[in-house]
Scaffold this motif. Structure first.
Motif, PDB file in Angstrom:
ATOM      1  N   SER A 104      -0.775  -4.952  -6.714  1.00 36.50           N
ATOM      2  CA  SER A 104      -1.147  -3.888  -5.776  1.00 36.50           C
ATOM      3  C   SER A 104      -1.652  -4.500  -4.479  1.00 36.50           C
ATOM      4  O   SER A 104      -1.901  -5.712  -4.402  1.00 36.50           O
ATOM      5  CB  SER A 104      -2.250  -3.016  -6.380  1.00 36.50           C
ATOM      6  OG  SER A 104      -3.435  -3.785  -6.507  1.00 36.50           O
ATOM      7  N   PHE A 135      -8.487  -0.217   6.344  1.00 39.70           N
ATOM      8  CA  PHE A 135      -8.346   0.116   4.925  1.00 39.70           C
ATOM      9  C   PHE A 135      -7.706  -1.049   4.198  1.00 39.70           C
ATOM     10  O   PHE A 135      -6.631  -1.514   4.570  1.00 39.70           O
ATOM     11  CB  PHE A 135      -7.499   1.377   4.712  1.00 39.70           C
ATOM     12  CG  PHE A 135      -7.465   1.774   3.254  1.00 39.70           C
ATOM     13  CD1 PHE A 135      -8.537   2.447   2.684  1.00 39.70           C
ATOM     14  CD2 PHE A 135      -6.393   1.412   2.440  1.00 39.70           C
ATOM     15  CE1 PHE A 135      -8.537   2.769   1.324  1.00 39.70           C
ATOM     16  CE2 PHE A 135      -6.389   1.729   1.089  1.00 39.70           C
ATOM     17  CZ  PHE A 135      -7.463   2.419   0.533  1.00 39.70           C
ATOM     18  N   ASP A 220      -3.465  -8.149   7.007  1.00 40.04           N
ATOM     19  CA  ASP A 220      -3.137  -7.253   5.902  1.00 40.04           C
ATOM     20  C   ASP A 220      -1.898  -6.457   6.302  1.00 40.04           C
ATOM     21  O   ASP A 220      -1.977  -5.510   7.076  1.00 40.04           O
ATOM     22  CB  ASP A 220      -4.328  -6.329   5.610  1.00 40.04           C
ATOM     23  CG  ASP A 220      -4.061  -5.407   4.414  1.00 40.04           C
ATOM     24  OD1 ASP A 220      -2.906  -5.355   3.940  1.00 40.04           O
ATOM     25  OD2 ASP A 220      -5.017  -4.740   3.959  1.00 40.04           O
ATOM     26  N   GLN A 223       0.847  -2.315   4.443  1.00 42.42           N
ATOM     27  CA  GLN A 223       1.572  -1.117   4.888  1.00 42.42           C
ATOM     28  C   GLN A 223       2.616  -1.429   5.964  1.00 42.42           C
ATOM     29  O   GLN A 223       3.664  -0.799   6.022  1.00 42.42           O
ATOM     30  CB  GLN A 223       0.569  -0.079   5.415  1.00 42.42           C
ATOM     31  CG  GLN A 223       1.163   1.293   5.587  1.00 42.42           C
ATOM     32  CD  GLN A 223       0.127   2.395   5.787  1.00 42.42           C
ATOM     33  OE1 GLN A 223       0.352   3.329   6.524  1.00 42.42           O
ATOM     34  NE2 GLN A 223      -1.003   2.309   5.126  1.00 42.42           N
TER      35      GLN A 223
END
Ligand SMILES: *Cc1c(COP(=O)(O)O)cnc(C)c1O
Length: 396
Positions: A104, A135, A220, A223
Motif C-alpha cells: 500500500s 497526505f 511521495d 498518487q
C-alpha cells in the motif's frame, strides 16, 4: 441483493470507519462501472487513482489470470522472478535505484520513514519535515507525516520528530531545517490536499537545499506516479530527481502493491532483518504491475494523459467562465481540481445521480482523476453532466 440489503450487512458487520455512498459497484470496464441494479456510471475517480488504466484492463486481467495459475504467493526468503523483473523495470523507468515492495501507499511511506531514520541516526539526524495539507497514509508513521490535524486527532501520542512546513513556501521550510533534519518529504502534487501543484522553482530549491545540507528528499508519488500527470513520474516536470520515491495506487492496476524506490547514490541501510513484508511484492501483484508498465509504455499512456488532460481543461475553462462558483482550476495531466466558492459535496452527489463519479476533497475542491485510457467522448459526456449540475445548483 439490493443496495439496502448490503447496507444492512454493513451496519451489522463492518466497523463503520467508512461512510460509503448508497452505491454498490459490481462490474467495471475501462472508465465505466455498473452497480448491482445494472445502472452505469462514468468513473472519473476510479479507485482513488488506483485504476489508472481503467477498470479490468484486459492485459492486466490476463497477467493476473496467468500468474494465479502458476503460483500466487511465495515468501521473500526465496527468489521471486516477477519481483526482480518489476524492480528492474521501475528502476529503468525512473533513476538508477533499488527497490522494496509492500502492499500500500502508507507502507511505502512507512518504509521511506524507516529508511530515513536508519540512514540519519548515525549522523545525529532523525527529524522529518513534511508539508501542511499533505497526505501520506494512515499507519502511525505515515499518519504523523500527514500534515493535517484532522487525521491525528484522538490518536495521540504520535511518534516524535515530525515537523510541518507550508506547502509551496520555501521560507517556511527553510526555517524548520536543522542539523537534525534527516529528510524532507512531499507530494509533487498534493492530491488529498486539494490538487495543489508544487511550483517549479520551489521544488528545485528544495533539491538544492537537500544537496547542500545532506538531507534526503523523499517524493511521495503514490498518487502522481505512473503517468497520471502526463509524465511517468511527476518529478520529471521539475528537472530534478528524488533520493527516495514512494509508489502505490495505480502501480498494480487494481491489486494492492506499493514500492519504495531508493536512488543508488544513497547508501542502503535496510540490510537483512531491518524491514520486511510478508505479502510485499508477491508474484501475483508483481505480474499485474509488470503488465501495467507494459501497457503504459507501449501505448504511451503518459503522453495520452497529457493530451486528454489538456482537452479536459479546455472544456472546464469554459465551465469556469459560465459558473463563477468555480474559483480556480488546477491541473497537471489528468490530475484535476476545481476549487469552488462553496462546499462541493452536493455537486458530487448530483453528478452521481446523473451517472458521473467524481470526488470532493478539503471541503470545496472537486477532484477529477480519470483513467489515462479515457476518451474525448467520455470527457465530453462528463462535461455535459457537470454543466447540468452547475446549472442546477445555480438555479437552486
Ligand atoms: C493514497 C495516498 C497514500 C496512502 O496510500 P494507501 O494505499 O491508502 O495506504 C499515501 N500518499 C499519497 C500521496 C496518497 O495519495
Amino acid at each position: 441483493m439490493n443496495t439496502s440489503d448490503i447496507k444492512k450487512l454493513y451496519d451489522q458487520y463492518l466497523l463503520g470507519n467508512y461512510a460509503p455512498a448508497d452505491l454498490c459497484l459490481v462490474k467495471g470496464k475501462g472508465s465505466w462501472v455498473w452497480d448491482v441494479h445494472g445502472k452505469r456510471y462514468l468513473d472519473f475517480f476510479p479507485g482513488w487513482a488506483v485504476s489508472g488504466l481503467g477498470h479490468c484492463h484486459p492485459k492486466v486481467v490476463d497477467a493476473i489470470r496467468d500468474q494465479a495459475r502458476k503460483i500466487i504467493h511465495i515468501p521473500n526468503n526465496f527468489l521471486n522472478l516477477k519481483q526482480a523483473k518489476l524492480a528492474e523495470v521501475i528502476s529503468e523507468a525512473s533513476f538508477p535505484s533499488k527497490l522494496f515492495f509492500c502492499n500500500s501507499g502508507a507502507e511505502a511511506v512507512e518504509a521511506a520513514i524507516k529508511f530515513a531514520r536508519k540512514w540519519g541516526n548515525p549522523q545525529g539526524k532523525h527529524e522529518i519535515i513534511t508539508m501542511k495539507r499533505s497526505f501520506h497514509g494512515r499507519t502511525y508513521g505515515a499518519m504523523t507525516a500527514t500534515g493535517q490535524k484532522k487525521f491525528h486527532d484522538g490518536f495521540e501520542p504520535l511518534p516524535k520528530g515530525f515537523k510541518y512546513a507550508e506547502f509551496n513556501d520555501y521560507a517556511s521550510l527553510e526555517k524548520l531545517v536543522s542539523a537534525k533534519t534527516a529528510a524532507i518529504m512531499l507530494e509533487p502534487v498534493q492530491g488529498e490536499g486539494g490538487v495543489r501543484i508544487a511550483g517549479k522553482p520551489y521544488l528545485k530549491k528544495i533539491r538544492q537545499l537537500c544537496n547542500k545540507k545532506k538531507i534526503l528528499l523523499i517524493l511521495d508519488e503514490v498518487q502522481t506516479g505512473m503517468g497520471r500527470t502526463g509524465k511517468m513520474f511527476a518529478y520529471e516536470h521539475y528537472g530534478i530527481l528524488p533520493d527516495l520515491m514512494t509508489l502505490a495506487k495505480s502501480l498494480g492496476g487494481g491489486v494492492p502493491i506499493g514500492a519504495l524506490v531508493v536512488h543508488n547514490k544513497i547508501k542502503n541501510v535496510l540490510v537483512p532483518g531491518t524491514h520486511a513484508s510478508t505479502f510485499g511484492g508477491n508474484p501475483l501483484v508483481c505480474a499485474a504491475a509488470l503488465a501495467v508498465f507494459k501497457v503504459i509504455r507501449k501505448e504511451k499512456m503518459a503522453k495520452r494523459a497529457a493530451e486528454m488532460g489538456e482537452y479536459f481543461v479546455a472544456g472546464l475553462e469554459k465551465l469556469k467562465e459560465s459558473y463563477p462558483v468555480i474559483r480556480e482550476l488546477r491541473a497537471l495531466g489528468l490530475m484535476i481540481g476545481l476549487e469552488l466558492d462553496c462546499e462541493g459535496a452536493v455537486y458530487v452527489s448530483k453528478a452521481r445521480e446523473k451517472g458521473l463519479l467524481i470526488n470532493c476533497t478539503q471541503g470545496n475542491v472537486l477532484r477529477i482523476i480519470p483513467a489515462m485510457t479515457t476518451t474525448k467522448k467520455e470527457i465530453d459526456f462528463s462535461l455535459g453532466i457537470l454543466n447540468q449540475v452547475f446549472a442546477g445548483e445555480k438555479n437552486a
